[in-house]
Enzyme design. Sequence first.
Site, PDB file in Angstrom:
ATOM      1  N   HIS A   1     -65.915  31.728  13.476  1.00 34.91           N
ATOM      2  CA  HIS A   1     -65.736  32.688  13.242  1.00 34.91           C
ATOM      3  C   HIS A   1     -66.388  33.703  12.064  1.00 34.91           C
ATOM      4  CE1 HIS A   1     -61.924  35.147  11.907  1.00 34.91           C
ATOM      5  NE2 HIS A   1     -62.230  35.124  10.958  1.00 34.91           N
ATOM      6  N   GLU A   2     -66.559  32.620  10.798  1.00 34.76           N
ATOM      7  CA  GLU A   2     -67.034  33.737   9.609  1.00 34.76           C
ATOM      8  C   GLU A   2     -68.701  33.884  10.465  1.00 34.76           C
ATOM      9  OE1 GLU A   2     -65.660  34.102   7.376  1.00 34.76           O
ATOM     10  OE2 GLU A   2     -63.862  32.974   7.975  1.00 34.76           O
TER      11      GLU A   2
ATOM     12  N   GLU B   1     -61.221  41.241  12.315  1.00 32.06           N
ATOM     13  CA  GLU B   1     -60.307  39.994  11.862  1.00 32.06           C
ATOM     14  C   GLU B   1     -59.814  39.911  13.311  1.00 32.06           C
ATOM     15  OE1 GLU B   1     -60.829  38.323  10.300  1.00 32.06           O
ATOM     16  OE2 GLU B   1     -61.540  38.911   8.229  1.00 32.06           O
TER      17      GLU B   1
ATOM     18  N   GLU C   1     -66.567  35.160   4.985  1.00 33.22           N
ATOM     19  CA  GLU C   1     -68.116  35.642   5.911  1.00 33.22           C
ATOM     20  C   GLU C   1     -68.745  36.561   4.651  1.00 33.22           C
ATOM     21  OE1 GLU C   1     -64.933  37.524   5.655  1.00 33.22           O
ATOM     22  OE2 GLU C   1     -64.919  38.971   6.777  1.00 33.22           O
ATOM     23  N   ASN C   2     -69.110  36.245   3.405  1.00 36.12           N
ATOM     24  CA  ASN C   2     -70.313  36.964   2.478  1.00 36.12           C
ATOM     25  C   ASN C   2     -71.463  37.029   3.079  1.00 36.12           C
ATOM     26  OD1 ASN C   2     -68.140  36.331   0.720  1.00 36.12           O
ATOM     27  ND2 ASN C   2     -68.900  34.515   0.584  1.00 36.12           N
TER      28      ASN C   2
HETATM   29  N1  TRP Z   1     -62.655  37.678   5.873  1.00 35.97           N
HETATM   30  C1  TRP Z   1     -61.736  35.928   5.869  1.00 35.97           C
HETATM   31  C2  TRP Z   1     -61.699  35.585   7.283  1.00 35.97           C
HETATM   32  O1  TRP Z   1     -62.395  34.811   7.428  1.00 35.97           O
HETATM   33  C3  TRP Z   1     -60.106  36.146   4.692  1.00 35.97           C
HETATM   34  C4  TRP Z   1     -60.154  35.815   3.497  1.00 35.97           C
HETATM   35  C5  TRP Z   1     -61.117  35.190   2.949  1.00 35.97           C
HETATM   36  C6  TRP Z   1     -59.734  35.894   2.726  1.00 35.97           C
HETATM   37  N2  TRP Z   1     -60.960  34.753   1.507  1.00 35.97           N
HETATM   38  C7  TRP Z   1     -59.588  35.349   1.556  1.00 35.97           C
HETATM   39  C8  TRP Z   1     -58.790  37.061   2.374  1.00 35.97           C
HETATM   40  C9  TRP Z   1     -58.513  36.129   0.419  1.00 35.97           C
HETATM   41  C10 TRP Z   1     -58.028  37.480   1.726  1.00 35.97           C
HETATM   42  C11 TRP Z   1     -58.493  36.961   0.413  1.00 35.97           C
HETATM   43  O2  TRP Z   1     -61.082  36.171   7.910  1.00 35.97           O
HETATM   44 ZN    ZN Z   2     -62.033  36.898   9.530  1.00 35.32          ZN
END
Ligand code: TRP
Ligand code: ZN
Length: 891
Positions: A301-302, A324, A268-269
Site C-alpha cells: 500500500h505505502e 486512499e 508513505e513519505n
Molecule cells: N496515508 C497513510 C496511509 O497510508 C495514513 C496515515 C498514516 C495517517 N499516518 C497518519 C493519516 C496519521 C492521518 C494521521 O494510509
Molecule cells: Zn494510504
Amino acid sequence: MLHAIKRLAEYTQPPFLVDNIQLTFDLNPEFTLVHSQLTLRQNPALPPDPLSELRLDGRQLELIALTLNGQPLGPEAYILDSESLTLPHPPKILTLEITTRIKPHENTALEGVYQVNGGYCSQCEAEGFRKITYYPDRPDILARFTTTLIADHTQFPILLSNGNCIQTGSLANNRHFVTWEDPFPKPSYLFALVAGDLARIQDRFQTQSGRLVQLELFVEHENIDKGQFALDSLKQAMRWDEERFGREYDLDIYMIVAIQDFNMGAMENKGLNIFNSKYILANPKTATDSDYANIQSVVAHEYFHNWTGNRITCRDWFQLSLKEGLTVFRDQEFSGDFFSPALQRMKDVRQLRTQQFPEDAGPTAHPVQPDAYMEINNFYTSTVYNKGAELVRMMQTVLGYPGFRRGMDLYFTRHDGQAVTVDDLIRCMEEATSTDLKQFRLWYSQSGTPTLTIEWLYNSAQQTFELTIAQSCPPTPDQPSKKPFHIPVAVGLLAQDGSSIPLTLAESTLAYPSAPAELPPHTRLLQLRQEKETFYFKNIKEPPIPSILRHFSAPVKLQTPLTDDERIFLWKHDPDPFNRWEAGQELSTQIILQLALAFQKEPPRTLNADFIHAFGKTLQDPTLDLSLRVQTLTLPSEKFLLSRMDPADPLAIHQARQFVQKTLSEHLQQELMQTFLACSPSPGPFAFTPQQTGRRGLRHLCLELLLISKKDPIRKLALEQFYQANNMTDQLGALVPMVHTGCVEKEAMLATFFDLWHFDPLVMDKWFAIQATTPDPNCLQQVQKLYHHPNFNLRNPNKVYALIGAFCSNNPLCFHDPSGEGYLFLADQILLLNGLNPQVAARLLTNFGNWRKFEPIRKNLMQIQLEKIMHSHNLSRDVFEITKKCLDPAP
Ligand code: TRP
Ligand code: ZN
C-alpha cells in the site's frame, strides 16, 4: 477557530506558492530548533493582487526569529495567533527565514516531530507539518525540500529525510549532520525525518528499465531478524506495479523505518516510509499468518502511494479518497494476485461489512468524497479507504480491465506532478473509454449503503427469466433523499443440476466486459441505473437459481427471495467462488439471527440439519482449497451479526452464535477431528504460502470448534500444540480457544506465554488482546487489571487498541454488559486520551457510533456517556466533532 467547519465548496487556489524550502533541524535533548528558508511567489494562475496577504499555518510553535528577504521582522510586521502567522503586505516574490522551537519529548499526540524509543520521527499527514514550522500546510503547494539534520553522533548515528543523501559531516561536540535533497516537488504532508540508533537491513531492486534501487529497512537492533519479509514484500510490490500498471520507482533509494509508537498503519513519505512496527516486523516465532498478510499488504500500500498519492497528489483533503481509495484498491489487487482473488475478495468484503456498512448507517456517515469537515484526521475512515476502493473497483468492472487500464495510463501521464481531484481521475476514465460516468459520480457524493431488492419470475411458456432489481438508499446525516446510483450487478443463472446456464443477451444485458479471470463463464453484467429495472433472459429452459452480485460487483446490501434450500444449493454449486462463500455466510447469518430472536424468549433446541450437513461437506471437500474452506466455515462475527439485528441485542447474538458453534461441534465431532489431524503442522520450516496458511487456518478452525466440549483429550491436543509450537500461528491457534472457552489450563498457559514473550511488545499486544476478547463476565475486571500492568502503556496506540480497542469492538458481549460499566470505562479512557492523543481518542469513540441501534437500556446508558464526554472541558477538535455527530438527531 477550534471548531470551524471547512467546506469543499469554499476551496480557493493558494495566493502564494513555495518553490523551495531548506530545513535545518538542530536536535537537542530539551528542544529542537527548526530553521526554515522558503522562497515564495504569488500564484501566477491568479490575477495579480497587490493586497493579498500571506498566511502561514503554525500550531504549538515558539517563534524565535523571522526575516523577510534578509531583514529581521519585528512583531509589528506580522500577525501571530495560535493557528497562524500572517504577513499583511508581502512582496510578490520573497524569501522568508523562520526559526521555531518545538518540544518533541512533550508530543504525545504523535503528530509533527515526536520522540520514540530514544529517537525522533515525524508524522505530517494530514496537517502535522504546521507543528514543525510556519508554512502553507496544504497539499496543493508542491515544493522542493532540502533537509539537514544535526544531532549527537553517538545517540543518533542515523539521520534520515526524503530523497537522496547529498552531504554528511562532523561538527564540534561529537555532533554530526546529514543533508537530504528530494528532487520531486511535494506537499508538506509527505515530509519526514528520522533520527536514532537503528539497525539497517539492505537489499536492492532492479526496475524494468534496468535502474538499480537501493532498499533500506531500519529497525531497532533487537529486531534485526524480523525485517526480511517486509523487504521481500516490497520487492514483490515493486515488480507488480510495473507489470500491472506500468509504474516504475523513481528515486535511487527507498527507505522504510519501523517504529513502535504510531497512530496509524504506516505513512508513505516520499522515499522514506515510516511504519508502525506491527506492519514490518515478522519472523515465524512472533508473527501469525494474518500478521504476514497484513505486512504484505501495508508495505505494498505505502509503496503504491508513490504513484497514487505522491507523484499525483490531492488538491485538498476532500479528495483524500483519490489517493486512499485508489491505493487500497491497488493493494487489494496485489494481495489477490499473490494468494487468490476470490479469497482476497472474501476478506475485503468481510471488512467492508463490519467496518464500513455500520459507519454508513450511523451518525458519522459521510460520502467517499466528504463535503465538510471539522478535523480532517476524523476522515481517515473505512468509507474513504474501503468504500473508496470499491468505487475504483466498480469503475474497473464497468469499463472492463483494458479500458480501466487506459484510464489509469491517461491519469498517470496527464496529472503527473500535480495536485488533483477525484473528478480528474473520473474524467480520465471517461475520456480513455468514451464512457459517460456522470451518474456513477453519485457514488462519491452520496453517503449510505444502497439496498438492492431482487425479484424474479420464470415464464415457462416463453422460456424467459425476468429479473427485477430495485434500489433504495436510506437517509444519512445531511442527505435526506438520494438519486439512483449506477450499479454494476454481475449475474449468473444455475440449472437445477448445478450447471451454469448460457445466457442469451437480451437488449439491455451486457456481457461482463472482459471478465476478470476469477469470474466464471456465463456471467453477465447488468447495469442498473433506474430506481427499478427488469432484465430479461431468453431461452431459459428450466426455472433457474440466480447467483447475484458475483465477486461482489457493487458495495450494496442484497435482499433476495432465496430460500434456505436455494442458499444451500448455491453454497454447493455456484461456480463463482465468492458467491458460493456468500451463500453460506448469508445462510449462517439468517440462521443465527432467527436463533437470536428465539433466545430472547426460550432457548431453542435444534439447528437446520441441512446446514450442518453442508458445513460438514465443506469441511472435507477435496475440491475446495483449504483457505477457501476456512473462509466458508468462519461464521459471521458477533459484531457483524449485531449490525444486522434491529434493535441489537448482544447477549442474544452471543448465545445464538455459540449455540450454532456448539451444535456443529457436537454433530461433526468426527469430521472435525479427522480434519484437525489431517492438517497437523507441516513438516519443515514455516512459510507464508497459500498451502501452509490454509492448512493452519483449517486446523485451528477445527480446534476452536472441538474445544467447545472442553473434553480432556481435546484439551490435551491443544496443550501439546501450544507447548510444542515452533511458530506463533500454531501457538495462538491453541492458546486463543483455550482461553476463550475458559479451560482450566488457561491461567497457566497465559503465564507461560507471558514468560516467553514479555520482552516483545508486539507479541504482548496479542497477550492483551486475547484476554480483552474473552467472553467471560469478569472480562472488564480483567481488562482493568491489565490496564495497570507494567507492560501496558496508554501512550502507545498499539497497546490502546490491543486492550481497550479489542475489548470494545471485538467483545460485544462484555462491552455491552447491561450494567453499563463497559461504557463508563470507555468514556473515561476517551477523556484521558483526549488530552494525550486526540486521534486515538476519536478512533475509540467510534465504538459508541451505533448507540441508537441498541435496545433501550443499553442505548440510554451509551447516551449518558456520550453526553458526559460532550460536556467535558478542553475537548479536542477530533473528539468534539465525533461526539457531536453521535448526539445530533438521527436523519
Ligand atoms: N496515508 C497513510 C496511509 O497510508 C495514513 C496515515 C498514516 C495517517 N499516518 C497518519 C493519516 C496519521 C492521518 C494521521 O494510509
Ligand atoms: Zn494510504
